[in-house]
Scaffold this motif. Sequence first.
Motif, mmCIF file in Angstrom:
data_model
loop_
_atom_site.group_PDB
_atom_site.id
_atom_site.type_symbol
_atom_site.label_atom_id
_atom_site.label_comp_id
_atom_site.label_asym_id
_atom_site.label_seq_id
_atom_site.Cartn_x
_atom_site.Cartn_y
_atom_site.Cartn_z
ATOM 1 N N VAL A 37 0.844 -1.187 0.000
ATOM 2 C CA VAL A 37 0.000 0.000 0.000
ATOM 3 C C VAL A 37 0.881 1.240 0.000
ATOM 4 O O VAL A 37 1.857 1.332 0.753
ATOM 5 N N LEU A 38 0.545 2.141 -0.890
ATOM 6 C CA LEU A 38 1.296 3.391 -0.987
ATOM 7 C C LEU A 38 0.397 4.508 -0.476
ATOM 8 O O LEU A 38 -0.673 4.753 -1.029
ATOM 9 N N ILE A 39 0.841 5.165 0.593
ATOM 10 C CA ILE A 39 0.048 6.269 1.130
ATOM 11 C C ILE A 39 0.558 7.567 0.508
ATOM 12 O O ILE A 39 1.755 7.864 0.557
ATOM 13 N N ALA A 40 -0.356 8.319 -0.083
ATOM 14 C CA ALA A 40 0.018 9.588 -0.700
ATOM 15 C C ALA A 40 -1.016 10.633 -0.317
ATOM 16 O O ALA A 40 -2.147 10.575 -0.795
ATOM 17 N N PRO A 41 -0.663 11.571 0.563
ATOM 18 C CA PRO A 41 -1.660 12.538 1.020
ATOM 19 C C PRO A 41 -1.844 13.715 0.067
ATOM 20 O O PRO A 41 -1.771 14.871 0.472
ATOM 21 N N CYS A 42 -2.062 13.436 -1.207
ATOM 22 C CA CYS A 42 -2.227 14.508 -2.198
ATOM 23 C C CYS A 42 -2.954 13.964 -3.415
ATOM 24 O O CYS A 42 -2.632 12.891 -3.915
ATOM 25 N N HIS A 43 -3.943 14.711 -3.879
ATOM 26 C CA HIS A 43 -4.739 14.255 -5.024
ATOM 27 C C HIS A 43 -3.917 14.096 -6.299
ATOM 28 O O HIS A 43 -4.034 13.091 -6.995
ATOM 29 N N ASN A 44 -3.112 15.118 -6.612
ATOM 30 C CA ASN A 44 -2.310 15.023 -7.833
ATOM 31 C C ASN A 44 -1.376 13.833 -7.771
ATOM 32 O O ASN A 44 -1.207 13.115 -8.748
ATOM 33 N N CYS A 45 -0.753 13.648 -6.600
ATOM 34 C CA CYS A 45 0.157 12.520 -6.446
ATOM 35 C C CYS A 45 -0.604 11.224 -6.694
ATOM 36 O O CYS A 45 -0.107 10.312 -7.344
ATOM 37 N N HIS A 46 -1.824 11.142 -6.169
ATOM 38 C CA HIS A 46 -2.638 9.951 -6.377
ATOM 39 C C HIS A 46 -2.790 9.643 -7.857
ATOM 40 O O HIS A 46 -2.536 8.533 -8.303
ATOM 41 N N SER A 47 -3.205 10.654 -8.612
ATOM 42 C CA SER A 47 -3.412 10.438 -10.046
ATOM 43 C C SER A 47 -2.129 9.947 -10.684
ATOM 44 O O SER A 47 -2.117 8.974 -11.430
ATOM 45 N N GLY A 48 -1.031 10.639 -10.390
ATOM 46 C CA GLY A 48 0.241 10.289 -11.021
ATOM 47 C C GLY A 48 0.712 8.910 -10.593
ATOM 48 O O GLY A 48 1.129 8.099 -11.426
#
Lengths: 446, 127, 211, 413
Positions: free
Chosen positions: A401-412
């Motif tokens: 699981v990769l936690i990314a607290p940012c919407h743009n990061c999520h998309s990328g």
Amino acid sequence: MSGNETISIEKSTDDAVENGLSRLTPQRVSHVINQVLHQETGARFKAYVDTCMRCGLCSDACSYFLSNDRDPSFSPAAKVKQTIWEMLAKKGKVSKDFLRRAVHIAHLECNVCRRCSMYCPFGIDIAYMMLLVRRICHKLEITPQYIQDTVNSHSVTMNQMWVKEDEWIDTLQWQEEDGREEFEDLRIPLDKQGVDIMYSVIAPEPKFQAGLIYQAAVIMHAAGMNWTMPASPGWDNSNMAMFTGDNEISGRIARTFFESAARLNVKRIVMGECGHAFRSTYDVGNRALSWAMPPFEVVHAIEFYHELLTAGRISIKKKFTKRVTLHDPCNVSRGRGLHNMARKIVNMTCSNFTEMTPNKEHNLCCGAGGGVVNCGPPYKKERMVNNRVKAEQLAATGAEVLIAPCHNCHSGLEDIIHHYKLNMEVKFLGDILFETMEKKIYRPEE
Amino acid sequence: MKQWKILMMFILALATSGIAFSQGEQERLNTLAFEMPRRPGAVFSHDDHTQTTEISDDCAICHHVYANKTLVPDESSEDNACSDCHSLQPDRKNSISLVNAFHKRCKECHYDLGKGPVLCGECHIKK
Amino acid sequence: MGPMVWISALICIFGLLVKFILIIKEVYEKERYLLSYITVRHSLRSIIAWLIPFYPRSTRMRPVYYGISYLFHVLLFLLPVFLMSHIVLINESFNLSWPAMNDTAADILTIGVIFALVFFVLRRRFIPDVRFLTSFMDYILILMVLLPFVTGFLAYHQVILYKWIVIAHVLSGEVLLIVIPFSRFSHMITAPLTRAYTGSEFGNIRHARDW
Amino acid sequence: MEKKQSWDWNTDLKEIPVGEWKARFNWVEELNISPDGENIASVVNVDEAAFKICVNGHVGDTEYEKIWSLKSLPDNGFAAFVCADEEWTLIVNGQEWSSWFDFIWDLHITPDGKHMGFAFQKEGEYGMAIDGLPWNRVYSNMAGMTLSNTGTSAAVVQVVPMKAADVDGFKQGLFSVAVNGNTFHNTFLNIWDISFDRAGQNLAAGIRLDREAYTIVKNDVIWDRKFQGVWKPIFSNSGNVLAPVRDAGKWKLFMDNEPFWKKGYDQLWKITPSPANNDVATIVANHFGKWSVAVNDKVWKMTCDTMISDILYSDNGSCLVAVLKDKGLWNLAVNQTPWNLSADKVFTPCISPDGYLVAVVVEKKGKFHLVVNNKIIAGNYDLMTTPVFSPDQSKILIKGVEKGVYKRRVISI
């Protein structure tokens, strides 16, 4: 070189750039370039241009450069050379082919993540210069289509995705109803004046990911917060105009946003897990309006969750057991130093955490931020090529699981995980918190 | 007095310069007064200087005498060593250090007359 | 010493001073907002972090280049200042003096500076991303620094054409001094400014490190 | 004023126990208090997806699926949006309007309470409904709904359809102003901040003509000059259009296409004409990050570093109050002199018509206090709304909730 390849992709797909270029006259091109570079900038820009010793230390900072096998044209300083230096040398008399390449460099080969200014011995802000190129493109009306459409949407609706006013309210009421399955008296208080917190999100949440608003409402409700969401424009904290160089629209978005908070008499603004929106409200949009600092305290979700957990307003029922890793988004780590707090939350909610390297302020970019992902589908393929190092970095962690607290990061990150077949699931910190939290309402006396 | 000392120095210089001559063929100023000379003594021929018309008569240009920081006219100091008055570091008595006494005396004259070397390595020729 | 030395030194110092004043003046007139973000504390924090050898990650990733570059900059200032011959000349003119460096050490360090400059040239030629950034002017700038050191070295050893070499040494040094305020050599004053601003934005506003 | 005279200024204290509502209903939403303080209302949940409005403890018979946007009216009644069978309408004092819509929002009420309007969506098309009557024409998109004091309605509407992400189409200008449903002839890239004159006869708005050119439109007539930006235009008392415009990198005040003030500012917005004379006040930033107020192009001596959210004149124009935030704390400044409130929140001030008295509700550490002329005169409430001065200015009406009891207090000052 891959440069030629990308130009051909762009030529066949981005009508906004091509139509824009076809409308340009040499006079307009040189007028706009000189106006931006000589009238809108000052000593700071000159110092950046004069100070760069062409040493190339910035190269290693750039995920584009690293992903493209150290192709020199992707080095941060090389991006300045291929745009600003030549504009200056030619006094703005540059060709349309040059501009086509300049649009591409500034909008698609730079995430304005500012990692390079941490690798330059002089701290030259190359992202600033790329944003100047974008401003020139904006004024020449050759901004890529999809991101320009988001700016158009902002200008009309004050949100990024053409979300209509009734759709926004309706979505909140619908999430409120859903939330009552979990807490029967859960509310998403609309336009409630005099509360402590105005909660704000980016437009893609009501448009595509309404579940995130639901989660936020559950967290707010469980933590017993006194909060509201505005029922009129000014609820969207995103700001794509900041990334196209449309500073005027960018300022208008920021003003509408902060005046919503003023109208509702809140103490502070809490925002969902979005990096660029944080940059816009904390660092950029306010400056366009003469607010040296944001007029309301702007609290990113990372800070907010940390506060709820440490104050005991939210308690964790059972830690998340899958192996997780954490991606530090540029705008909240380099942009606000929240990386250590994010780690604390991960450690409080997860039992199996693996760091990726490099991390914290030095983390590699998701490849989507800075408006790059917003340039849309025509550029997706090159985005994947341009972010190979991130895929390698992620693979090395072996996390599920990769936690990314940012919407743009999520998309990328979701795109590269899919493209490089990494078999990882991307989650927000809010997702983890929602999954692991005790679903009961906080009472101070307990 | 001073003149004597300078004269004695020249005699000494002449005596030691024999070694220099035997090795290098050129007449040099001796560097004994310096604690740790960094450069070889400057190439200097006393005869050449006394035989040039401009200074043949006036020994006091180099062998000058100062009293109370003013030049004493018509007196010379051939019997003194330069280091009698010019110490290694400038002091209250004499603001011109020994190095500068040599450097300035030589170069200023060479500049004024438009003759003779002025660059470091032209005098301090490597052996 | 001829008047050109003083003229060139004055051009260098006043040129840099004027440049500094103009930058501050322009910031004040056109980009006054920058001043609200700069703090002394965060400026110094960043400048000092970047002065500590191999402290910033960037410099640890390129230890050879950074090490050579660091020494080069130190020597660039120390060598001329503590060179016996220069001190003697200053002493003749101003009666000022300070301890001089050992001649042999100076000689070796000069070779070091020359080596560093040659290294810079080779780097510009053979490292693709640096080569991409390099223009003819970069070589001219390197040559401008190289000349005073090479000629100084040759003059000290009195190898050939002594007189001409010394003249070339003096002239190239003077040219370098004059060029400093008008070229990218002025990064000696602009770099602390850009560093201070970035350091302040990172430290004061973004609460993050910039090294 | 006449109305205020008929209010009860003699009873010192009236109480309504609102805390007990919580026991009667599943949950109680925000409390809303009428101007005269006699009525207090809230949306309450009575069953799953069943809501009512509770006024002074009484609930009507009609239940709705949803109720929101409960607002008090100048006549001391209440209005709210209600939903039944997935259709929406407005109820005013319990009475439903006859037209129902797919969705309604953005309730506007004129200060005299004679006119009311809102935005509606029906079958994916948009319009405004005023006093029960929807516009004749509807549009595919609508924003910036405005209601004049006399009941004229206007909004920004999309008059030319646009395909998804069609940036070249957008460039042509798709938007116009609809007044009472009928559009202007001109179309623009953007229209913002529609502003009516007092009579509701004329309107002005800020517009964008292309990527960079901004100007003002008044009744479909565009100013000749183009600017780098504009903020909301306002009609002066004499009917001229005043607008903050960005010209040569500075914000300036223009009137009817011509420069009005001489100075340029780093920021200038919220034009506020004095109700009594020709004075014009605006919020300005004279230098970056330094906020102040300018009256007739003359800047106040004080500055604050965070924000000025609003400026208000007394009826006679003698008193100008700024609601400001300095070093992170809220405060008021009255005629250039800052008070020392240091509050977490400051609500809308109430100024006596002669300008001698300024009252404001503030919140500090979660408790509400009433401040009059920089002195706290009542405090420690859990909630308090804007106070009202008696017509003779000898008394003040306090409306607040303390320990679960709503208290309508009249105290002498």
